[in-house]
Design a protein around this motif. Structure first.
Motif, PDB file in Angstrom:
ATOM      1  N   ASN A 237       0.808  -1.211   0.000  1.00 40.50           N
ATOM      2  CA  ASN A 237       0.000   0.000   0.000  1.00 40.50           C
ATOM      3  C   ASN A 237       0.846   1.269   0.000  1.00 40.50           C
ATOM      4  O   ASN A 237       1.902   1.348   0.627  1.00 40.50           O
ATOM      5  N   THR A 238       0.351   2.258  -0.736  1.00 45.41           N
ATOM      6  CA  THR A 238       1.012   3.554  -0.833  1.00 45.41           C
ATOM      7  C   THR A 238      -0.013   4.642  -0.515  1.00 45.41           C
ATOM      8  O   THR A 238      -1.155   4.354  -0.199  1.00 45.41           O
ATOM      9  N   SER A 239       0.388   5.892  -0.668  1.00 47.10           N
ATOM     10  CA  SER A 239      -0.514   7.008  -0.388  1.00 47.10           C
ATOM     11  C   SER A 239      -1.455   7.293  -1.549  1.00 47.10           C
ATOM     12  O   SER A 239      -2.292   8.185  -1.458  1.00 47.10           O
ATOM     13  N   SER A 240      -1.355   6.547  -2.640  1.00 41.37           N
ATOM     14  CA  SER A 240      -2.249   6.736  -3.770  1.00 41.37           C
ATOM     15  C   SER A 240      -3.047   5.469  -4.011  1.00 41.37           C
ATOM     16  O   SER A 240      -3.139   4.607  -3.137  1.00 41.37           O
ATOM     17  N   HIS A 241      -3.620   5.301  -5.194  1.00 43.35           N
ATOM     18  CA  HIS A 241      -4.462   4.146  -5.475  1.00 43.35           C
ATOM     19  C   HIS A 241      -3.631   2.880  -5.700  1.00 43.35           C
ATOM     20  O   HIS A 241      -2.674   2.884  -6.462  1.00 43.35           O
ATOM     21  N   ASP A 242      -4.017   1.791  -5.040  1.00 43.03           N
ATOM     22  CA  ASP A 242      -3.373   0.487  -5.213  1.00 43.03           C
ATOM     23  C   ASP A 242      -4.466  -0.537  -5.470  1.00 43.03           C
ATOM     24  O   ASP A 242      -5.275  -0.833  -4.580  1.00 43.03           O
ATOM     25  N   ALA A 243      -4.510  -1.076  -6.680  1.00 41.30           N
ATOM     26  CA  ALA A 243      -5.531  -2.067  -7.039  1.00 41.30           C
ATOM     27  C   ALA A 243      -5.051  -2.865  -8.233  1.00 41.30           C
ATOM     28  O   ALA A 243      -4.317  -2.340  -9.084  1.00 41.30           O
ATOM     29  N   GLY A 244      -5.452  -4.118  -8.295  1.00 36.35           N
ATOM     30  CA  GLY A 244      -5.065  -4.993  -9.398  1.00 36.35           C
ATOM     31  C   GLY A 244      -3.754  -5.691  -9.107  1.00 36.35           C
ATOM     32  O   GLY A 244      -2.719  -5.047  -8.912  1.00 36.35           O
ATOM     33  N   ILE A 245      -3.781  -7.015  -9.045  1.00 36.03           N
ATOM     34  CA  ILE A 245      -2.581  -7.794  -8.754  1.00 36.03           C
ATOM     35  C   ILE A 245      -2.762  -9.178  -9.346  1.00 36.03           C
ATOM     36  O   ILE A 245      -3.888  -9.635  -9.573  1.00 36.03           O
ATOM     37  N   SER A 246      -1.662  -9.852  -9.615  1.00 34.62           N
ATOM     38  CA  SER A 246      -1.709 -11.209 -10.144  1.00 34.62           C
ATOM     39  C   SER A 246      -0.442 -11.949  -9.744  1.00 34.62           C
ATOM     40  O   SER A 246       0.621 -11.343  -9.571  1.00 34.62           O
ATOM     41  N   ILE A 247      -0.564 -13.272  -9.602  1.00 34.68           N
ATOM     42  CA  ILE A 247       0.632 -14.081  -9.424  1.00 34.68           C
ATOM     43  C   ILE A 247       1.496 -13.992 -10.669  1.00 34.68           C
ATOM     44  O   ILE A 247       1.026 -13.619 -11.745  1.00 34.68           O
ATOM     45  N   GLY A 248       2.774 -14.347 -10.536  1.00 33.72           N
ATOM     46  CA  GLY A 248       3.691 -14.371 -11.668  1.00 33.72           C
ATOM     47  C   GLY A 248       4.121 -15.793 -11.984  1.00 33.72           C
ATOM     48  O   GLY A 248       3.730 -16.743 -11.306  1.00 33.72           O
ATOM     49  N   PRO A 249       4.962 -15.969 -13.007  1.00 32.25           N
ATOM     50  CA  PRO A 249       5.397 -17.310 -13.408  1.00 32.25           C
ATOM     51  C   PRO A 249       6.472 -17.901 -12.505  1.00 32.25           C
ATOM     52  O   PRO A 249       6.759 -19.094 -12.580  1.00 32.25           O
ATOM     53  N   GLU A 250       7.074 -17.081 -11.651  1.00 33.69           N
ATOM     54  CA  GLU A 250       8.150 -17.543 -10.784  1.00 33.69           C
ATOM     55  C   GLU A 250       7.697 -17.533  -9.335  1.00 33.69           C
ATOM     56  O   GLU A 250       6.805 -16.779  -8.955  1.00 33.69           O
ATOM     57  N   VAL A 251       8.302 -18.380  -8.526  1.00 32.83           N
ATOM     58  CA  VAL A 251       7.913 -18.527  -7.129  1.00 32.83           C
ATOM     59  C   VAL A 251       8.003 -17.181  -6.405  1.00 32.83           C
ATOM     60  O   VAL A 251       9.006 -16.475  -6.508  1.00 32.83           O
ATOM     61  N   ASN A 252       6.920 -16.827  -5.706  1.00 34.84           N
ATOM     62  CA  ASN A 252       6.824 -15.587  -4.911  1.00 34.84           C
ATOM     63  C   ASN A 252       6.838 -14.321  -5.752  1.00 34.84           C
ATOM     64  O   ASN A 252       7.041 -13.231  -5.212  1.00 34.84           O
ATOM     65  N   SER A 253       6.650 -14.445  -7.073  1.00 32.79           N
ATOM     66  CA  SER A 253       6.595 -13.259  -7.914  1.00 32.79           C
ATOM     67  C   SER A 253       5.153 -12.881  -8.196  1.00 32.79           C
ATOM     68  O   SER A 253       4.278 -13.744  -8.313  1.00 32.79           O
ATOM     69  N   TYR A 254       4.913 -11.561  -8.308  1.00 31.88           N
ATOM     70  CA  TYR A 254       3.580 -11.031  -8.550  1.00 31.88           C
ATOM     71  C   TYR A 254       3.689  -9.846  -9.497  1.00 31.88           C
ATOM     72  O   TYR A 254       4.733  -9.190  -9.583  1.00 31.88           O
ATOM     73  N   PHE A 255       2.590  -9.583 -10.191  1.00 35.39           N
ATOM     74  CA  PHE A 255       2.531  -8.430 -11.078  1.00 35.39           C
ATOM     75  C   PHE A 255       1.574  -7.398 -10.506  1.00 35.39           C
ATOM     76  O   PHE A 255       0.483  -7.726 -10.042  1.00 35.39           O
ATOM     77  N   ILE A 256       1.992  -6.137 -10.536  1.00 36.55           N
ATOM     78  CA  ILE A 256       1.139  -5.014 -10.163  1.00 36.55           C
ATOM     79  C   ILE A 256       1.363  -3.919 -11.196  1.00 36.55           C
ATOM     80  O   ILE A 256       2.232  -4.032 -12.067  1.00 36.55           O
ATOM     81  N   SER A 257       0.570  -2.850 -11.120  1.00 31.52           N
ATOM     82  CA  SER A 257       0.827  -1.689 -11.969  1.00 31.52           C
ATOM     83  C   SER A 257       1.179  -0.505 -11.082  1.00 31.52           C
ATOM     84  O   SER A 257       0.583  -0.304 -10.026  1.00 31.52           O
ATOM     85  N   ARG A 258       2.166   0.274 -11.522  1.00 31.77           N
ATOM     86  CA  ARG A 258       2.674   1.398 -10.744  1.00 31.77           C
ATOM     87  C   ARG A 258       2.964   2.588 -11.663  1.00 31.77           C
ATOM     88  O   ARG A 258       3.076   2.435 -12.883  1.00 31.77           O
ATOM     89  N   LYS A 259       3.108   3.729 -11.056  1.00 29.91           N
ATOM     90  CA  LYS A 259       3.435   4.936 -11.808  1.00 29.91           C
ATOM     91  C   LYS A 259       4.705   4.725 -12.612  1.00 29.91           C
ATOM     92  O   LYS A 259       5.711   4.230 -12.104  1.00 29.91           O
ATOM     93  N   SER A 260       4.652   5.078 -13.882  1.00 30.61           N
ATOM     94  CA  SER A 260       5.803   4.888 -14.753  1.00 30.61           C
ATOM     95  C   SER A 260       6.909   5.892 -14.436  1.00 30.61           C
ATOM     96  O   SER A 260       6.648   7.031 -14.039  1.00 30.61           O
ATOM     97  N   LEU A 261       8.128   5.451 -14.613  1.00 31.52           N
ATOM     98  CA  LEU A 261       9.280   6.342 -14.460  1.00 31.52           C
ATOM     99  C   LEU A 261       9.567   7.101 -15.748  1.00 31.52           C
ATOM    100  O   LEU A 261      10.437   7.971 -15.782  1.00 31.52           O
ATOM    101  N   VAL A 262       8.831   6.759 -16.791  1.00 28.01           N
ATOM    102  CA  VAL A 262       8.987   7.414 -18.093  1.00 28.01           C
ATOM    103  C   VAL A 262       7.921   8.491 -18.225  1.00 28.01           C
ATOM    104  O   VAL A 262       6.729   8.227 -18.031  1.00 28.01           O
ATOM    105  N   THR A 263       8.331   9.696 -18.560  1.00 27.89           N
ATOM    106  CA  THR A 263       7.433  10.859 -18.543  1.00 27.89           C
ATOM    107  C   THR A 263       6.200  10.677 -19.392  1.00 27.89           C
ATOM    108  O   THR A 263       5.080  11.020 -18.986  1.00 27.89           O
ATOM    109  N   GLU A 264       6.351  10.116 -20.585  1.00 30.26           N
ATOM    110  CA  GLU A 264       5.217  10.012 -21.505  1.00 30.26           C
ATOM    111  C   GLU A 264       4.285   8.851 -21.201  1.00 30.26           C
ATOM    112  O   GLU A 264       3.307   8.637 -21.913  1.00 30.26           O
ATOM    113  N   ARG A 265       4.575   8.093 -20.164  1.00 32.39           N
ATOM    114  CA  ARG A 265       3.689   6.998 -19.778  1.00 32.39           C
ATOM    115  C   ARG A 265       3.085   7.272 -18.404  1.00 32.39           C
ATOM    116  O   ARG A 265       3.655   8.002 -17.599  1.00 32.39           O
TER     117      ARG A 265
END
Length: 398
Positions: A237-265
């Motif tokens: 959890n962060t100070s903004s919106h946190d939603a949407g998660i999935s397991i990943g293909p590797e043990v203990n790995s998960y996918f989330i979406s986060r603010k991009s470090l690239v300006t145009e994204r």
């Protein structure tokens, strides 16, 4: 719109590793709500190509080392918004939400498509029981395929958007959805249901008070119980919106979406590693001795061996003794009235000893088990010889 879409702020959190953006996935302006299917090794996601463009469904294949470039689901995407995918465990059923889609009941509805041959079939609206004239979105199919969780602001909720569940009947039809209740839902938004099956945890996001801000992740044990209340998943959890998660293909790995470090994204899909200790542990109900029924342990005439399948009351007894290491037991063996007293005495002793040996195989020390043969001196039922060929087990007074 199908889902929240508010820019994120920078953050730090105590994960096994910080979120790591996956370069080959983040090719558009926004990509979020990832859903990985283990069987097909495909990652499904919602994508917006430009700031004001419609949402579309894309898929990227994991080849064991990296993801191939995401491609659109051309049989699914239409002119308006499609997103928040969920795929059945076998990879053959796709559930998603779509707005102003064919056969819509109004607003955004939930749809289903089947993998037939090498393509997804024409999507089917899940019907008037699932879909209302209000907003329905963010579906998640349970691992066994019998429950469909989703978020909706339909009538009958506790606040804004609540999480609901519909169950399949014996004919494979979805029943009228039920609100998950106020132990999950609040007077604020609840979204993004997701089951972490290998840890028996139900995840969702909520904007209820006492969070870090915006939508926060919460977890509770699965299957759900109305007497258990969710707890915040602080590591994500962060100070903004946190939603949407999935397991990943590797043990203990998960996918989330986060603010991009690239300006145009805006949002990127990132990989995080979450320790198993982060998840709530399954609540094991302690065994009560009085709940164990030893009458199911019976013997054939003139026999003392335990027959297969061995009643599970003995395994539960072993668990009880492991949970109560200072407790010992007395085992009595009994026979019917066939044969002479001397033979029955020996037979009853062998029956008690057979149970003791089995418990020892389950890890119970022999010095905690006292055995005694009663022969045919204490019949349980005079006219039922089968019931008299039995075992009785009592707690030993210390």
């Amino acid at each position: 719109m199908l889902a929240w879409l508010i820019p994120f702020v920078a953050f730090c959190m105590p994960l096994d590793s910080l979120p790591s953006p996956i370069t080959e996935l983040n090719l558009q302006r926004t990509q979020y709500f990832p859903h990985f299917n283990v069987v097909s090794q495909n990652l499904y996601m919602t994508i917006r190509k430009a700031a004001k463009s419609d949402e579309e469904l894309f898929v990227a294949h994991w080849n064991g080392q990296h993801f191939e470039a995401p491609v659109p689901l051309i049989n699914i995407n239409r002119e308006n918004n499609e997103g928040t995918p969920s795929v059945s465990r076998d990879g053959k059923s796709l559930y998603f939400s779509a707005c102003e889609y064919p056969n819509s009941f109004g607003g955004c509805d939930l749809y289903e498509s089947q993998w037939i041959g090498e393509a997804w079939s024409k999507p089917k609206n899940l019907g008037f029981l699932i879909n209302s004239h209000e907003w329905e979105g963010q579906p998640h199919i349970s691992p066994d395929g019998t429950k469909l969780y989703f978020s909706s602001d339909r009538v009958g909720g506790f606040g804004k958007r609540d999480i609901w569940v519909s169950e399949k009947d014996d004919q494979g039809r979805w029943n009228t959805p039920k609100n998950l209740g106020n132990h999950i839902n609040s007077n604020e938004d609840e979204q993004g249901p997701y089951i972490v099956a290998n840890h028996s945890v139900f995840l969702f996001s909520s904007s209820k008070s006492n969070g870090k801000g915006g939508l926060d992740y919460y977890q509770t044990r699965y299957p759900l119980r109305s007497d258990e209340h969710p707890v915040a998943l602080h590591v994500l959890n962060t100070s903004s919106h946190d939603a949407g998660i999935s397991i990943g293909p590797e043990v203990n790995s998960y996918f989330i979406s986060r603010k991009s470090l690239v300006t145009e994204r805006e949002l990127d899909i990132a990989r995080v590693w979450i320790s198993p200790e982060t998840w709530l542990k399954a609540k094991v109900k302690r065994i009560e001795f009085d709940s164990l029924n030893f009458e199911v342990i019976q013997f054939a005439n003139n026999a003392w061996n335990l027959t297969e399948p061995i009643p599970d009351c003995l395994a539960k007894l072993a668990t009880y003794l492991q949970e109560n290491p200072s407790q010992s037991i007395d085992i009595q063996g009994h026979t019917d009235d066939i044969g002479n007293a001397s033979s029955n005495q020996i037979l009853s002793e062998k029956r008690a000893l057979a149970v003791k040996i089995y418990l020892m195989k389950l890890g119970i020390s022999s010095d905690r088990i006292q055995t005694q043969g009663m022969g045919n001196t204490v019949p349980k039922e005079k006219l039922n010889r089968q019931m008299n060929r039995r075992i009785e087990i009592r707690l030993r007074l210390n």
